[in-house]
Design a protein around this motif. Structure first.
Motif, PDB file in Angstrom:
ATOM      1  N   ARG A 166      50.291  53.464  20.414  1.00 23.54           N
ATOM      2  CA  ARG A 166      50.688  52.641  21.408  1.00 23.54           C
ATOM      3  C   ARG A 166      51.065  53.386  22.833  1.00 23.54           C
ATOM      4  NH1 ARG A 166      50.543  46.998  20.692  1.00 23.54           N
ATOM      5  NH2 ARG A 166      48.990  46.816  18.998  1.00 23.54           N
ATOM      6  N   LEU A 167      51.918  54.576  22.598  1.00 21.40           N
ATOM      7  CA  LEU A 167      52.357  55.451  23.716  1.00 21.40           C
ATOM      8  C   LEU A 167      51.140  56.103  24.230  1.00 21.40           C
ATOM      9  CD1 LEU A 167      55.468  57.174  22.526  1.00 21.40           C
ATOM     10  CD2 LEU A 167      55.321  55.730  24.386  1.00 21.40           C
ATOM     11  N   PHE A 168      50.089  56.519  23.601  1.00 18.09           N
ATOM     12  CA  PHE A 168      48.989  57.290  24.039  1.00 18.09           C
ATOM     13  C   PHE A 168      48.324  56.269  24.905  1.00 18.09           C
ATOM     14  CE2 PHE A 168      49.181  59.939  20.034  1.00 18.09           C
ATOM     15  CZ  PHE A 168      50.223  60.724  20.414  1.00 18.09           C
ATOM     16  N   GLU A 169      48.208  54.895  24.360  1.00 18.11           N
ATOM     17  CA  GLU A 169      47.646  53.887  25.165  1.00 18.11           C
ATOM     18  C   GLU A 169      48.148  53.695  26.584  1.00 18.11           C
ATOM     19  OE1 GLU A 169      47.302  50.501  22.941  1.00 18.11           O
ATOM     20  OE2 GLU A 169      46.088  51.282  21.322  1.00 18.11           O
ATOM     21  N   VAL A 170      49.349  53.536  26.525  1.00 16.31           N
ATOM     22  CA  VAL A 170      50.343  53.554  27.884  1.00 16.31           C
ATOM     23  C   VAL A 170      50.125  54.430  28.570  1.00 16.31           C
ATOM     24  CG1 VAL A 170      52.779  53.299  28.712  1.00 16.31           C
ATOM     25  CG2 VAL A 170      51.896  51.780  26.665  1.00 16.31           C
ATOM     26  N   TRP A 171      50.132  55.688  28.223  1.00 21.18           N
ATOM     27  CA  TRP A 171      50.151  56.948  29.147  1.00 21.18           C
ATOM     28  C   TRP A 171      48.546  56.875  29.809  1.00 21.18           C
ATOM     29  CZ3 TRP A 171      51.973  60.834  24.858  1.00 21.18           C
ATOM     30  CH2 TRP A 171      53.578  60.701  24.798  1.00 21.18           C
ATOM     31  N   GLU A 172      47.734  56.661  29.025  1.00 18.58           N
ATOM     32  CA  GLU A 172      46.235  56.321  29.775  1.00 18.58           C
ATOM     33  C   GLU A 172      46.342  55.434  30.943  1.00 18.58           C
ATOM     34  OE1 GLU A 172      41.673  55.851  28.368  1.00 18.58           O
ATOM     35  OE2 GLU A 172      43.147  55.749  26.811  1.00 18.58           O
ATOM     36  N   VAL A 179      59.089  55.167  29.232  1.00 19.69           N
ATOM     37  CA  VAL A 179      58.432  54.276  28.680  1.00 19.69           C
ATOM     38  C   VAL A 179      59.299  53.553  27.701  1.00 19.69           C
ATOM     39  CG1 VAL A 179      56.548  54.024  26.845  1.00 19.69           C
ATOM     40  CG2 VAL A 179      56.062  55.544  28.770  1.00 19.69           C
ATOM     41  N   LEU A 180      59.324  52.382  27.527  1.00 22.18           N
ATOM     42  CA  LEU A 180      60.130  51.653  26.573  1.00 22.18           C
ATOM     43  C   LEU A 180      59.388  51.123  25.443  1.00 22.18           C
ATOM     44  CD1 LEU A 180      62.821  50.149  25.867  1.00 22.18           C
ATOM     45  CD2 LEU A 180      62.283  48.316  27.473  1.00 22.18           C
ATOM     46  N   ALA A 181      59.896  51.728  24.016  1.00 17.19           N
ATOM     47  CA  ALA A 181      59.243  51.131  22.918  1.00 17.19           C
ATOM     48  C   ALA A 181      60.221  50.397  22.140  1.00 17.19           C
ATOM     49  CB  ALA A 181      58.615  52.228  22.050  1.00 17.19           C
ATOM     50  N   VAL A 184      62.957  67.371  32.242  1.00 21.64           N
ATOM     51  CA  VAL A 184      62.111  66.322  31.396  1.00 21.64           C
ATOM     52  C   VAL A 184      61.300  65.491  32.459  1.00 21.64           C
ATOM     53  CG1 VAL A 184      62.206  64.287  30.096  1.00 21.64           C
ATOM     54  CG2 VAL A 184      63.547  66.501  29.643  1.00 21.64           C
ATOM     55  N   LYS A 185      60.220  65.300  32.459  1.00 23.89           N
ATOM     56  CA  LYS A 185      59.250  64.467  33.184  1.00 23.89           C
ATOM     57  C   LYS A 185      58.691  63.021  32.488  1.00 23.89           C
ATOM     58  CE  LYS A 185      57.170  68.751  35.108  1.00 23.89           C
ATOM     59  NZ  LYS A 185      55.984  69.484  35.576  1.00 23.89           N
ATOM     60  N   LEU A 186      59.025  62.939  31.641  1.00 28.33           N
ATOM     61  CA  LEU A 186      58.779  61.708  30.700  1.00 28.33           C
ATOM     62  C   LEU A 186      59.510  61.427  29.629  1.00 28.33           C
ATOM     63  CD1 LEU A 186      56.653  59.540  29.950  1.00 28.33           C
ATOM     64  CD2 LEU A 186      55.508  61.078  28.206  1.00 28.33           C
ATOM     65  N   LEU A 187      60.246  59.938  29.726  1.00 23.68           N
ATOM     66  CA  LEU A 187      61.412  59.602  28.879  1.00 23.68           C
ATOM     67  C   LEU A 187      60.867  58.545  28.154  1.00 23.68           C
ATOM     68  CD1 LEU A 187      64.375  59.559  31.265  1.00 23.68           C
ATOM     69  CD2 LEU A 187      64.179  60.807  29.239  1.00 23.68           C
ATOM     70  N   ILE A 188      60.954  58.597  26.742  1.00 20.26           N
ATOM     71  CA  ILE A 188      60.676  57.419  25.761  1.00 20.26           C
ATOM     72  C   ILE A 188      62.015  56.849  25.157  1.00 20.26           C
ATOM     73  CG2 ILE A 188      59.430  56.977  23.831  1.00 20.26           C
ATOM     74  CD1 ILE A 188      57.741  59.376  24.154  1.00 20.26           C
ATOM     75  N   MET A 189      62.104  55.536  25.691  1.00 20.46           N
ATOM     76  CA  MET A 189      63.127  54.901  25.215  1.00 20.46           C
ATOM     77  C   MET A 189      62.863  54.387  23.943  1.00 20.46           C
ATOM     78  SD  MET A 189      65.225  55.961  27.472  1.00 20.46           S
ATOM     79  CE  MET A 189      65.916  55.989  29.364  1.00 20.46           C
ATOM     80  N   LEU A 190      63.673  54.657  22.877  1.00 21.43           N
ATOM     81  CA  LEU A 190      63.245  54.038  21.457  1.00 21.43           C
ATOM     82  C   LEU A 190      64.202  53.073  21.062  1.00 21.43           C
ATOM     83  CD1 LEU A 190      62.955  53.636  18.282  1.00 21.43           C
ATOM     84  CD2 LEU A 190      60.854  54.190  19.389  1.00 21.43           C
TER      85      LEU A 190
END
Length: 262
Positions: free
Chosen positions: A241-247, A136-138, A104-110
């Motif tokens: 919002r994730l897509f914005e953060v990733w950019e 990324v923390l959401a 895994v290269k990207l973790l999304i903490m929801l």
């Protein structure tokens, strides 16, 4: 799009999903009392519902964390189970490192629990620095607050938005016959605003400082017709919002996995 739930996938399928989509969504809730009208798993149901919807939209792995978290202000009230911060952070760290070791290269903490914020943020930064993977923390509860505030929804403990989240998960768990006006303390509104300030603030260490009943808000605002779209609305906004953060981070937008779902 399928939901790739780690607990339901055989090991080779997990490897295949990660190879095609090296992203994992991990939900964080809490086991704590939510008055007489909502279950003690309210935060867990909210977090897992939005996280699964998000993982489905992304086509990535959904990795349950487990129900427990840190919830000291509710300790002592029946149904509340709180981990120590060191235990909670240790679990996040161990799970994150092993997922990253597995590709895994990207973790999304929801997250759906305010008391977790500082602990999760601290570990996220450490894991990213130690491994080179992106984290990324959401805060889905704040996303829901922004979505539903114009419609009259409020993010209060066991109040309108949390009642809506439980309706979305399982309407039978909402005890509408127990709805009532909570006995809020004289300083409840001021204390609630103070603890949520982003500038100068103090702390509320016992929820009964806000309400003698241990909860506050207006659960009657939540309606079944709105609950039908709850998880999708919140997950869709988190995804945007994730897509914005990733950019901003310079992360390529992942392509959804296409492996067979379990």
């Amino acid at each position: 799009m399928a939901v790739y739930d780690l607990l339901r996938l055989p090991s080779p399928d997990v490897r295949e999903v990660i190879a095609r989509m090296p992203v994992a969504v991990i939900p964080f809730g809490s086991v704590e009392q939510h008055g007489a009208h909502l279950p003690c798993g309210t935060d867990v149901f909210a977090a897992e519902g939005v996280a699964k919807a998000l993982a489905e939209k992304l086509g990535c792995l959904f990795v349950p964390f487990g129900p427990y978290g840190t919830t000291a202000p509710h300790v002592g009230l029946p149904g509340t189970i709180s981990l120590s911060r060191s235990t909670f952070e240790g679990l996040i760290r161990d799970i994150s490192h092993q997922l990253i070791d597995g590709g895994v290269k990207l973790l999304i903490m929801l997250n759906w629990h305010e008391a977790h914020s500082s602990a999760i943020q601290s570990v996220c930064a450490e894991v990213q620095k130690e491994t080179g993977a992106k984290v990324v923390l959401a805060h889905a509860h704040f996303v829901a607050q922004r979505i539903y505030a114009p419609e009259g929804g409020r993010l209060t403990h066991a109040g309108s938005i949390e009642t809506l989240a439980v309706m979305a998960h399982d309407p039978s768990l909402v005890h509408a016959d127990r709805f009532k006006t909570p006995h809020r303390t004289a300083k409840a509104e001021a204390l609630d605003a103070m603890r949520r300030s982003h500038e100068v603030y103090g702390f509320v260490t016992d929820v009964r400082d806000l309400s003698e009943d241990g909860w506050y808000g207006d659960p009657t605002w939540a309606k079944p017709e709105a609950a039908v779209h709850f998880t999708d609305r919140v997950a869709s906004e988190v995804a945007n919002r994730l897509f914005e953060v990733w950019e901003v981070l310079g992360v390529d937008r992942p392509n959804p996995a296409t492996a067979s779902a379990a």
